[in-house]
Design an enzyme around this catalytic site. Structure first.
Site, PDB file in Angstrom:
ATOM      1  CG  ASP A  48     -11.463  -1.428   3.591  1.00 58.49           C
ATOM      2  OD1 ASP A  48     -11.207  -1.971   4.399  1.00 58.49           O
ATOM      3  OD2 ASP A  48     -10.323  -1.334   2.643  1.00 58.49           O
ATOM      4  CG  LEU A  70     -18.778  -6.877  -4.181  1.00 58.51           C
ATOM      5  CD1 LEU A  70     -18.687  -5.958  -2.737  1.00 58.51           C
ATOM      6  CD2 LEU A  70     -17.482  -7.565  -4.325  1.00 58.51           C
ATOM      7  CG  LEU A  87      -6.463  -3.422  -4.925  1.00 54.45           C
ATOM      8  CD1 LEU A  87      -7.022  -3.137  -6.080  1.00 54.45           C
ATOM      9  CD2 LEU A  87      -5.913  -1.968  -4.749  1.00 54.45           C
ATOM     10  CB  SER A 139      -5.935  -9.400   0.718  1.00 53.03           C
ATOM     11  OG  SER A 139      -5.254 -10.142   1.157  1.00 53.03           O
ATOM     12  CG  ASN A 159     -18.709 -13.289  -2.591  1.00 54.24           C
ATOM     13  OD1 ASN A 159     -19.016 -14.343  -3.003  1.00 54.24           O
ATOM     14  ND2 ASN A 159     -18.464 -13.307  -1.135  1.00 54.24           N
ATOM     15  CE1 TYR A 210      -1.603 -11.124  -0.080  1.00 58.42           C
ATOM     16  CE2 TYR A 210       1.079 -11.683   0.040  1.00 58.42           C
ATOM     17  CZ  TYR A 210      -0.956 -10.997  -0.605  1.00 58.42           C
ATOM     18  OH  TYR A 210      -0.203  -9.651  -0.662  1.00 58.42           O
ATOM     19  CE  LYS A 232      -3.483 -11.046  -2.593  1.00 58.94           C
ATOM     20  NZ  LYS A 232      -4.398  -9.823  -2.844  1.00 58.94           N
TER      21      LYS A 232
HETATM   22  P1  NAD Z   1      -3.692  -3.032   3.422  1.00 63.65           P
HETATM   23  O1  NAD Z   1      -3.794  -4.392   4.110  1.00 63.65           O
HETATM   24  O2  NAD Z   1      -3.384  -1.669   3.391  1.00 63.65           O
HETATM   25  O3  NAD Z   1      -5.524  -2.995   2.363  1.00 63.65           O
HETATM   26  C1  NAD Z   1      -6.101  -3.854   2.033  1.00 63.65           C
HETATM   27  C2  NAD Z   1      -7.314  -3.612   2.301  1.00 63.65           C
HETATM   28  O4  NAD Z   1      -7.983  -4.727   1.699  1.00 63.65           O
HETATM   29  C3  NAD Z   1      -7.043  -2.834   4.125  1.00 63.65           C
HETATM   30  O5  NAD Z   1      -8.182  -1.494   3.805  1.00 63.65           O
HETATM   31  C4  NAD Z   1      -8.913  -3.646   4.491  1.00 63.65           C
HETATM   32  O6  NAD Z   1      -9.180  -3.555   5.545  1.00 63.65           O
HETATM   33  C5  NAD Z   1      -9.444  -4.422   2.949  1.00 63.65           C
HETATM   34  N1  NAD Z   1     -10.065  -5.795   3.590  1.00 63.65           N
HETATM   35  C6  NAD Z   1      -9.922  -6.995   4.148  1.00 63.65           C
HETATM   36  N2  NAD Z   1      -9.892  -8.173   3.996  1.00 63.65           N
HETATM   37  C7  NAD Z   1     -11.405  -7.497   3.306  1.00 63.65           C
HETATM   38  C8  NAD Z   1     -12.927  -8.137   3.272  1.00 63.65           C
HETATM   39  N3  NAD Z   1     -12.832  -9.770   3.788  1.00 63.65           N
HETATM   40  N4  NAD Z   1     -13.899  -7.458   2.746  1.00 63.65           N
HETATM   41  C9  NAD Z   1     -13.226  -6.346   2.624  1.00 63.65           C
HETATM   42  N5  NAD Z   1     -11.785  -5.480   3.271  1.00 63.65           N
HETATM   43  C10 NAD Z   1     -10.941  -5.971   2.925  1.00 63.65           C
HETATM   44  O7  NAD Z   1      -2.771  -3.858   1.766  1.00 63.65           O
HETATM   45  P2  NAD Z   1      -2.074  -3.214   0.760  1.00 63.65           P
HETATM   46  O8  NAD Z   1      -1.242  -2.781   0.924  1.00 63.65           O
HETATM   47  O9  NAD Z   1      -2.566  -1.599   0.252  1.00 63.65           O
HETATM   48  O10 NAD Z   1      -2.858  -3.762  -0.092  1.00 63.65           O
HETATM   49  C11 NAD Z   1      -3.707  -4.363  -1.344  1.00 63.65           C
HETATM   50  C12 NAD Z   1      -3.348  -4.919  -2.298  1.00 63.65           C
HETATM   51  O11 NAD Z   1      -2.357  -4.982  -2.858  1.00 63.65           O
HETATM   52  C13 NAD Z   1      -4.022  -7.052  -1.157  1.00 63.65           C
HETATM   53  O12 NAD Z   1      -4.510  -7.861  -2.344  1.00 63.65           O
HETATM   54  C14 NAD Z   1      -2.317  -6.784  -1.586  1.00 63.65           C
HETATM   55  O13 NAD Z   1      -2.425  -8.233  -1.578  1.00 63.65           O
HETATM   56  C15 NAD Z   1      -2.496  -5.847  -2.422  1.00 63.65           C
HETATM   57  N6  NAD Z   1      -0.558  -6.221  -2.853  1.00 63.65           N
HETATM   58  C16 NAD Z   1       0.363  -4.921  -1.758  1.00 63.65           C
HETATM   59  C17 NAD Z   1       1.325  -4.923  -2.199  1.00 63.65           C
HETATM   60  C18 NAD Z   1       2.157  -4.285  -1.053  1.00 63.65           C
HETATM   61  O14 NAD Z   1       3.393  -3.888  -1.639  1.00 63.65           O
HETATM   62  N7  NAD Z   1       1.285  -2.832  -0.875  1.00 63.65           N
HETATM   63  C19 NAD Z   1       2.144  -6.153  -2.985  1.00 63.65           C
HETATM   64  C20 NAD Z   1       1.846  -7.294  -3.608  1.00 63.65           C
HETATM   65  C21 NAD Z   1      -0.303  -7.584  -3.846  1.00 63.65           C
END
Ligand code: NAD
Ligand code: UDP
Length: 321
Positions: free
Chosen positions: A31, A61, A73, A75, A99, A145, A149
């Site tokens: 992360d 990576l 995950l 993003s 990656n 976004y 995706k």
């Molecule tokens: P979040 O922002 O809490 O977690 C995302 C994590 O990714 C963070 O810890 C961030 O620091 C890390 N990150 C971002 N860019 C990065 C990079 N370039 N290199 C390394 N780490 C990186 O969000 P979340 O809600 O936990 O979402 C996690 C995943 O699930 C995401 O891919 C998101 O698109 C997907 N998602 C989440 C939801 C939701 O409702 N929570 C819904 C649809 C999809």
């Protein structure tokens, strides 16, 4: 097995790390802390089988040691986060996903892409099943976004076909629970922190738009099942219990016992009008369905936010969009 969790210090990623460690497997959490927090995984530091690597997966990576699965995950996920980090969001969806796929390919590992209901955009079909192609504005503000995706899904498909990577795609619908960042600007965190602070609940538009809310523990069970099988997907993971935004505000007010008023602010551009998953595929291929009723999940989430008073207070200062 040893699972690489990219985005493992985020809301969902940290719960996924917990679940994998709890069943006796190992995790390499990668992360860059763009939107995640070290606090989310602090309790895992020092656990045998857990390693944390601070790195940007868009730049490369490489994880030393064995890799049996990669759960991608990483993003930004909340609209305010990805609107603040547009180029980073596109980079992690494209370069970051490639990656992560390359890492899985090098190790012959299972790969799971965390995609999103946002690939359906502002859906013209309701509820949304996986065979619906979506309705995304490719040059709207959310496209950084949504299109990232969608590209990540195409790349995952191409690695499966070209390099035989054992890859699967999940499409996650709105998920909530403990460890959401109090300042992420999403509906659940905004409404709960506003209610606890006695601030007005900010309803964007008239509040008739809908969302379907899945509790984090349910979702994580689905992700783990997807890691453990060879299903290609895409598979929707979400709770089909659908609420209007206005009704969700009333639910939060009732469960917090708050006397906050509601106020209406402008609807963000391209805000999807309706969203609700069809989960028959998840039920058939993963034996998965959500078990936690929204009311119970929201109650648990409120309790968690009550245990974070300083975070909640600072959320008030940060304000809504
Ligand atoms: P979040 O922002 O809490 O977690 C995302 C994590 O990714 C963070 O810890 C961030 O620091 C890390 N990150 C971002 N860019 C990065 C990079 N370039 N290199 C390394 N780490 C990186 O969000 P979340 O809600 O936990 O979402 C996690 C995943 O699930 C995401 O891919 C998101 O698109 C997907 N998602 C989440 C939801 C939701 O409702 N929570 C819904 C649809 C999809
Ligand atoms: N929303 C709202 N008030 C808020 C935050 C969000 O009315 O303070 C609405 C937003 O316009 C959208 C829904 O709640 O219709 C869900 O927004 P969120 O940002 O949580 O995620 P999205 O599903 O849009 O990605």
């Amino acid at each position: 097995m040893r699972v690489v969790v990219t985005g493992g210090a985020g809301f969902l990623g940290s719960h996924l790390c917990d679940a994998i460690i709890a069943r006796g497997d190992s995790v390499a959490c990668v992360d860059n802390l763009a939107t995640g927090r070290p606090d989310n995984v602090a309790h895992l530091m020092g656990s045998p089988g857990f390693t944390f690597v601070e790195a940007d997966v868009s730049s490369g990576l490489d994880v030393p040691g064995p890799v049996d699965a990669v759960a991608h995950l990483a993003s930004p996920a909340s609209p305010p986060d990805y609107l603040r980090l547009p180029l980073e969001t596109l980079a992690v969806g494209s370069h970051g996903t490639e990656n992560a796929l390359r890492l899985a390919h090098r190790h012959g590992a299972r790969f799971v892409l965390a995609s999103t209901s946002e690939v359906y955009g502002d859906p013209a079909v309701h509820p949304q099943s996986e065979d619906y192609w979506g309705n995304v504005n490719p040059v709207g503000p959310r496209s950084v976004y949504d299109e990232a995706k969608r590209f990540a899904e195409a790349l995952t498909r191409a690695y499966r076909d070209t390099h035989s990577v054992n890859a699967g795609i999940i499409r996650i619908f709105n998920t909530y629970g403990p460890r959401m960042s109090a300042r992420d600007g999403r509906i659940v965190t905004n409404f709960i922190t506003q209610a606890l602070n006695g601030d007005p609940l900010t309803i964007y538009g008239d509040g008739s738009q809908t969302r379907s809310f899945c509790y984090v523990d349910d979702l994580i069970r689905g992700i783990v099942s997807m890691i453990d099988c060879t299903e290609t997907g895409p598979v929707n993971l979400g709770n089909p219990e659908e609420f209007t935004v206005a009704d969700f505000a009333q639910l939060v007010l009732r469960l917090t016992g708050s006397a906050s008023p509601v106020e209406h602010l402008a609807l963000p551009v391209d805000d999807p009008t309706r969203r609700c998953p069809v989960i028959t595929r998840a039920s058939r291929v993963l034996g998965w369905q959500p078990e936690i009723r929204v009311e119970d999940g929201v109650r648990r989430t409120i309790e968690w936010f009550r245990s974070q008073p300083e975070e909640v207070r600072l959320a008030s200062a940060a304000g809504s969009r």
